[in-house]
Design a protein around this motif. Sequence first.
Motif, short mmCIF file in Angstrom:
data_model
loop_
_atom_site.label_atom_id
_atom_site.label_comp_id
_atom_site.label_asym_id
_atom_site.label_seq_id
_atom_site.Cartn_x
_atom_site.Cartn_y
_atom_site.Cartn_z
N VAL A 201 -6.96 7.22 4.91
CA VAL A 201 -6.92 5.78 5.00
C VAL A 201 -5.88 5.07 4.04
N LEU A 202 -6.34 5.36 2.64
CA LEU A 202 -5.44 4.44 1.77
C LEU A 202 -4.00 4.59 1.82
N PRO A 203 -3.48 6.03 1.70
CA PRO A 203 -2.13 6.23 1.92
C PRO A 203 -1.53 5.72 3.09
N THR B 21 -0.51 9.25 -3.17
CA THR B 21 -0.97 7.95 -2.92
C THR B 21 -0.52 6.98 -4.03
N LEU B 22 -0.15 7.33 -5.21
CA LEU B 22 0.65 6.66 -6.32
C LEU B 22 2.02 6.43 -5.78
N ILE B 23 2.77 7.23 -5.29
CA ILE B 23 4.02 6.96 -4.85
C ILE B 23 4.15 6.03 -3.51
N SER B 24 2.98 6.28 -2.90
CA SER B 24 2.82 5.41 -1.60
C SER B 24 2.71 3.77 -2.36
N LEU B 25 1.76 3.90 -3.40
CA LEU B 25 1.51 2.69 -3.69
C LEU B 25 2.68 1.83 -4.46
#
Lengths: 166, 233
Positions: B16-18, B86-90
């Motif tokens: 969900v988060l990404p 996830t960090l790259i998505s952020l």
Amino acid sequence: MQTRLIQITGIIWTLVYAGIIVWIYATEPRSFKEVATNSQVAAGVYEINQEKFNNALALFRREQFRAARDEWAGADPAQKDPRTQFYVGYACYREGWGRVYYDDALFKLGLEAVNRAIALAPNGTLVVDDPNLQMHSAAELKAELEQGTETGWKDVNPLKLFRQRK
Amino acid sequence: MKDVAEKNRALLHFIVLPTILLTAGLLGGLRIDGQTRQFVFIAPPLVTLVLAILSGALFVRAGAIDLHRWLAIEQPMLTNVAHLLTLISLFFASAQAFNSVLPESGLLHWMFSFFFLWALWINQFSNFDPRRLLRSLIILFGTAFVLKHLLVAALYDPQGGWLKAIASTLLQGISIDVPRFAPITGYISFFALALYVGGLLLLAPVPPDNSGVNKLALSEEALPESSGQSSLE
């Protein structure tokens, strides 16, 4: 085990979704319809609208070049069919051709279309067997369009009034 | 019951988060042309990448992301890869969130960029906790959103209005060159920012424990009370 499965699903999903986003930004579709067309091209199932193509060809033969170009634009919205692009180039050539001068803007449009056709054709060679045309290969059409956009002393040659449209 | 909670936490964290962050990234650069109503996709300008790096540094400094626990040598590779994505998505979502509230060109683009750079740079030297940082970011984006999509958009509203009259008087003689977009662009931008903030709320300083490694790490080092919980909790 279940967490591991979720992790793998998450990784695959994130990569696929990110890929879709990058693809959208690279292709810059202008509408949802274009998104669908681009998806068809990417999936390799893209086909032109044959009915519109035939309508455009009929218009082209009746010398209604602008209407023909519009129809071809609808038949091949992704501009991925070499034959259609060749005809678009040809329509620009015939519409822009003049006994005294050529329409530079149309010739440039035609050149872009024929360049697309050459780029899309296998091995960069495209021959269209249409008895109503005097130029059958994309290379011939390209040379004609290029000559039309060039300026030189030949432009003031009065004999050019007797030249024939191809 | 515990299994269900763990499963849901993993779903939230890894899927969900990404998805939320990437959707914010997708919508952040989307505009609708004012005349043709066609999509216009604007890739993040270089300055937004710089802003995203600065905001990322803020997240780490404020403890909103504990980088050592997000990416650790003791964790399985799969977990590290998922966290990295996830960090790259952020990062991408941050860049696009800035892109969404920055005017596209002209004097205003550089004024807004400078305003953001200044605010983020100054904040690098402030003491923040994750909640204060989140509040600060919401105010920052909210202000820029109001300025761009309400004030500047009103300047180009063909029907005019009191806002246009005031702004025209204030900015008399100053030429502001901004592309004209359809009003729906503001809604898209609002949705993108809402998703981005929602993603930040779901972002836990320490990722949910799923390998047993974090437990060890947590016992070895004293952590602030908020660690391991998302900013929402």
